[in-house]
Design a protein around this motif. Structure first.
Motif, PDB file in Angstrom:
ATOM      1  N   PHE A 149       4.980  -8.846 -10.643  1.00 45.34           N
ATOM      2  CA  PHE A 149       6.140 -10.507  -9.898  1.00 45.34           C
ATOM      3  C   PHE A 149       6.431 -11.175  -8.230  1.00 45.34           C
ATOM      4  N   PRO A 150       4.914 -11.041  -8.018  1.00 44.40           N
ATOM      5  CA  PRO A 150       5.253 -11.375  -6.737  1.00 44.40           C
ATOM      6  C   PRO A 150       6.259 -12.547  -6.000  1.00 44.40           C
ATOM      7  N   HIS A 151       6.500 -13.469  -7.057  1.00 47.28           N
ATOM      8  CA  HIS A 151       6.779 -14.637  -6.822  1.00 47.28           C
ATOM      9  C   HIS A 151       9.095 -14.433  -7.097  1.00 47.28           C
ATOM     10  N   PHE A 152       8.861 -13.186  -6.806  1.00 50.88           N
ATOM     11  CA  PHE A 152      10.307 -12.254  -6.416  1.00 50.88           C
ATOM     12  C   PHE A 152      10.429 -13.038  -5.795  1.00 50.88           C
ATOM     13  N   PHE A 153      10.004 -13.186  -4.264  1.00 50.26           N
ATOM     14  CA  PHE A 153      10.154 -13.523  -2.886  1.00 50.26           C
ATOM     15  C   PHE A 153      10.660 -15.064  -2.830  1.00 50.26           C
ATOM     16  N   ASP A 154      10.200 -15.942  -3.676  1.00 46.41           N
ATOM     17  CA  ASP A 154      10.557 -16.975  -3.913  1.00 46.41           C
ATOM     18  C   ASP A 154      11.941 -17.777  -4.560  1.00 46.41           C
TER      19      ASP A 154
ATOM     20  N   VAL B   6      18.505   5.075  -7.970  1.00 47.25           N
ATOM     21  CA  VAL B   6      16.518   5.258  -8.511  1.00 47.25           C
ATOM     22  C   VAL B   6      15.847   4.361  -8.605  1.00 47.25           C
ATOM     23  N   LEU B   7      14.668   4.411  -7.979  1.00 49.82           N
ATOM     24  CA  LEU B   7      13.849   3.089  -7.618  1.00 49.82           C
ATOM     25  C   LEU B   7      12.614   3.710  -8.642  1.00 49.82           C
ATOM     26  N   HIS B   8      12.778   4.298  -9.692  1.00 46.75           N
ATOM     27  CA  HIS B   8      10.981   4.805 -10.851  1.00 46.75           C
ATOM     28  C   HIS B   8      10.841   2.763 -11.459  1.00 46.75           C
ATOM     29  N   GLY B   9       9.673   2.678 -11.383  1.00 46.12           N
ATOM     30  CA  GLY B   9       9.549   1.418 -12.236  1.00 46.12           C
ATOM     31  C   GLY B   9       9.361   0.025 -11.381  1.00 46.12           C
ATOM     32  N   ASN B  10       9.875  -0.186  -9.726  1.00 46.46           N
ATOM     33  CA  ASN B  10       9.827  -0.894  -8.356  1.00 46.46           C
ATOM     34  C   ASN B  10       8.503  -1.364  -8.634  1.00 46.46           C
ATOM     35  N   LYS B  11       7.863   0.231  -8.563  1.00 49.28           N
ATOM     36  CA  LYS B  11       6.556  -0.545  -7.525  1.00 49.28           C
ATOM     37  C   LYS B  11       5.393  -1.541  -8.830  1.00 49.28           C
ATOM     38  N   ILE B  12       6.428  -1.202 -10.418  1.00 51.75           N
ATOM     39  CA  ILE B  12       5.023  -1.523 -11.181  1.00 51.75           C
ATOM     40  C   ILE B  12       5.816  -3.566 -11.426  1.00 51.75           C
ATOM     41  N   PHE B  13       7.362  -3.753 -11.124  1.00 49.82           N
ATOM     42  CA  PHE B  13       7.787  -4.556 -11.097  1.00 49.82           C
ATOM     43  C   PHE B  13       7.261  -5.427  -9.925  1.00 49.82           C
ATOM     44  N   ARG B  14       7.572  -5.021  -8.237  1.00 47.56           N
ATOM     45  CA  ARG B  14       7.238  -5.883  -7.710  1.00 47.56           C
ATOM     46  C   ARG B  14       5.402  -6.004  -7.292  1.00 47.56           C
ATOM     47  N   HIS B  15       5.100  -5.408  -7.902  1.00 46.28           N
ATOM     48  CA  HIS B  15       3.114  -5.778  -8.294  1.00 46.28           C
ATOM     49  C   HIS B  15       3.226  -6.692  -9.817  1.00 46.28           C
TER      50      HIS B  15
ATOM     51  N   THR C 279       2.065  -9.879  -1.083  1.00 41.86           N
ATOM     52  CA  THR C 279       2.378  -9.072  -1.403  1.00 41.86           C
ATOM     53  C   THR C 279       2.474  -7.380  -1.628  1.00 41.86           C
ATOM     54  N   ALA C 280       3.348  -6.987  -2.739  1.00 37.65           N
ATOM     55  CA  ALA C 280       2.905  -4.782  -2.506  1.00 37.65           C
ATOM     56  C   ALA C 280       2.304  -5.281  -4.151  1.00 37.65           C
TER      57      ALA C 280
ATOM     58  N   GLY D 134      12.509 -10.292 -25.726  1.00 40.09           N
ATOM     59  CA  GLY D 134      13.060 -10.484 -24.511  1.00 40.09           C
ATOM     60  C   GLY D 134      12.677 -12.442 -25.142  1.00 40.09           C
ATOM     61  N   VAL D 135      13.760 -13.250 -24.247  1.00 39.87           N
ATOM     62  CA  VAL D 135      13.394 -14.428 -23.853  1.00 39.87           C
ATOM     63  C   VAL D 135      14.305 -14.682 -23.047  1.00 39.87           C
ATOM     64  N   ASP D 136      13.470 -15.832 -22.377  1.00 41.78           N
ATOM     65  CA  ASP D 136      13.439 -16.293 -20.741  1.00 41.78           C
ATOM     66  C   ASP D 136      12.741 -17.623 -20.413  1.00 41.78           C
ATOM     67  N   PRO D 137      13.716 -18.638 -20.453  1.00 41.81           N
ATOM     68  CA  PRO D 137      13.118 -20.499 -19.936  1.00 41.81           C
ATOM     69  C   PRO D 137      11.781 -20.347 -19.294  1.00 41.81           C
ATOM     70  N   TRP D 138      11.700 -19.304 -18.020  1.00 43.90           N
ATOM     71  CA  TRP D 138      10.783 -19.349 -17.067  1.00 43.90           C
ATOM     72  C   TRP D 138       9.564 -18.946 -18.138  1.00 43.90           C
ATOM     73  N   ALA D 139       8.535 -19.850 -17.927  1.00 46.23           N
ATOM     74  CA  ALA D 139       6.879 -19.608 -18.273  1.00 46.23           C
ATOM     75  C   ALA D 139       6.603 -18.242 -17.394  1.00 46.23           C
ATOM     76  N   ARG D 140       7.396 -17.789 -16.252  1.00 45.76           N
ATOM     77  CA  ARG D 140       5.853 -17.251 -14.838  1.00 45.76           C
ATOM     78  C   ARG D 140       6.669 -15.729 -15.816  1.00 45.76           C
ATOM     79  N   GLN D 141       8.319 -15.948 -15.708  1.00 44.77           N
ATOM     80  CA  GLN D 141       8.123 -14.621 -15.859  1.00 44.77           C
ATOM     81  C   GLN D 141       7.888 -13.749 -17.272  1.00 44.77           C
ATOM     82  N   VAL D 142       7.710 -14.273 -18.198  1.00 44.70           N
ATOM     83  CA  VAL D 142       7.324 -14.170 -19.648  1.00 44.70           C
ATOM     84  C   VAL D 142       5.691 -13.467 -19.461  1.00 44.70           C
ATOM     85  N   GLU D 143       5.150 -14.549 -19.097  1.00 47.09           N
ATOM     86  CA  GLU D 143       3.777 -14.290 -17.997  1.00 47.09           C
ATOM     87  C   GLU D 143       3.499 -12.944 -17.511  1.00 47.09           C
TER      88      GLU D 143
END
Length: 345
Positions: free
Chosen positions: A80-85, A69-78, A41-42, A188-197
């Motif tokens: 959150f590599p599990h996006f591709f799962d 507008v894609l500003h911030g997408n590099k941070i997100f992909r860096h 991943t990126a 922010g809340v989310d039940p998926w621990a991986r997102q929160v971490e």
């Protein structure tokens, strides 16, 4: 990075100089290369990530939400590599990673090398992942643009206000909200621990820890008395029932529930909790598609919010590119649109 085979970079120019027979032989070698490296991943340097953050901070939104507008997408992909799962829950299509690791990888390579497609591309991990999505072999998971989140919070959160994100997801709304200096806090809340971490890692990297409060819990359960009447803007893009399956954990709103149970057991208490946390005069911005699986999900969600004392004020159309061809030019490529509904307490 560009794929290197025997010291030769697989650039578009080099691939186009080969015969079809040579390309076919090379395609098999490229598959072997990817099998040896595994799915990647990126990854960006700290400098690249900081620059991406500055671009988002400096971005001045126009008069309507701009998903191009894609500003911030590099941070997100860096972070959150599990996006591709993530898979499309309803269609059960494979994930990008699963296609990469399957026998279909060869057909993707042949496509990118111009053997079975009209264009030829420089080969890299990112280009292969793009090819998997372009060929519609895997789920094309959506991601909320940080620039759109900045537009929403800039319009509906007052100076010194607090934003509550009731479905944290991949952190893009957090980035957009906190790129605004006038927002004092983000919950922010989310039940998926991986997102929160991962979101906590982003906040720590950008030095935003003092403005962020993240909780690993579902929004249907989040109602701390200390936050009652403190939120200026509740804003999110919650699950569209089973359209996208982030994980199969039982904590997910769609796991083990019918659509009717999704509304009654997840969204109804979520709407009530949002109402409790909001200040009088506070806003809710809800991004949701009109329908899913024949169910009027937007109307159902809005109805539950209205039953909790919120009234519909307006809505905004957000045009989203479905094709990578449309990223920079809204006039090109296939598009879809979703609404951002605005309600007030």
């Amino acid at each position: 990075e560009v794929v290197d085979i025997d010291g030769v970079e697989m650039t578009q120019k080099h691939i186009m100089s080969l015969t079809v027979t040579e390309k076919e032989v090379l395609a098999a070698r490229v598959v072997e290369h990817f099998r040896s490296t595994g799915f990647m991943t990126a990854g960006h340097t700290d400098g690249e990530l900081q620059r991406d953050w500055r671009l988002l901070q400096e971005y001045v939104p126009s008069d309507r939400p701009n998903a191009y507008v894609l500003h911030g997408n590099k941070i997100f992909r860096h972070f959150f590599p599990h996006f591709f799962d993530v898979s499309a829950g309803a269609s059960k299509t494979p994930t990008v990673r699963q296609v990469f690791e399957s026998d279909k990888l060869l057909s993707v390579i042949r496509n990118r090398m111009g053997i079975t497609y009209k264009e030829t591309f420089t080969l890299s991990h990112e280009m292969v992942k793009q090819g998997i999505r372009s060929m519609r072999l895997a789920s094309h998971t959506t991601n909320f643009r940080p620039a759109v989140a900045k537009w929403v919070a800039g319009r509906y959160c007052p100076d010194g206000g607090t934003v509550y994100d009731f479905s944290l997801g991949f952190g893009q709304r957090m980035l957009g909200v906190l790129s605004l200096g006038h927002v004092s806090g983000y919950v922010g809340v989310d039940p998926w621990a991986r997102q929160v971490e991962a979101s906590r890692e982003v906040a720590a990297f950008l030095g935003l820890g003092d403005r962020v409060s993240l909780h690993c819990v579902g929004s249907e359960l989040f109602k701390p008395p200390s936050l009652h009447g403190t939120v200026d803007l509740a804003f999110s893009s919650p699950p569209y029932y089973d359209v996208e399956a982030y994980t199969t954990e039982e904590s997910q709103a769609y796991v083990g529930r019918t659509y009717e149970e999704f509304i009654s057991q997840y969204w109804r208490p979520t709407a009530l909790n949002i109402s409790k946390l909001l200040k009088t005069g506070g806003n809710v911005c809800l991004n949701v598609m009109e329908s899913t699986g024949g169910h009027p999900i937007a109307a159902d969600m809005l109805w539950e919010l209205e039953l909790c004392g919120l009234h519909h004020v307006t809505s905004h159309e957000m045009v989203i590119p479905k094709s990578h061809f449309a990223k920079k030019d809204p006039s090109k490529g296939v598009q879809k649109s979703e609404k951002i509904y605005v309600l007030r307490k």
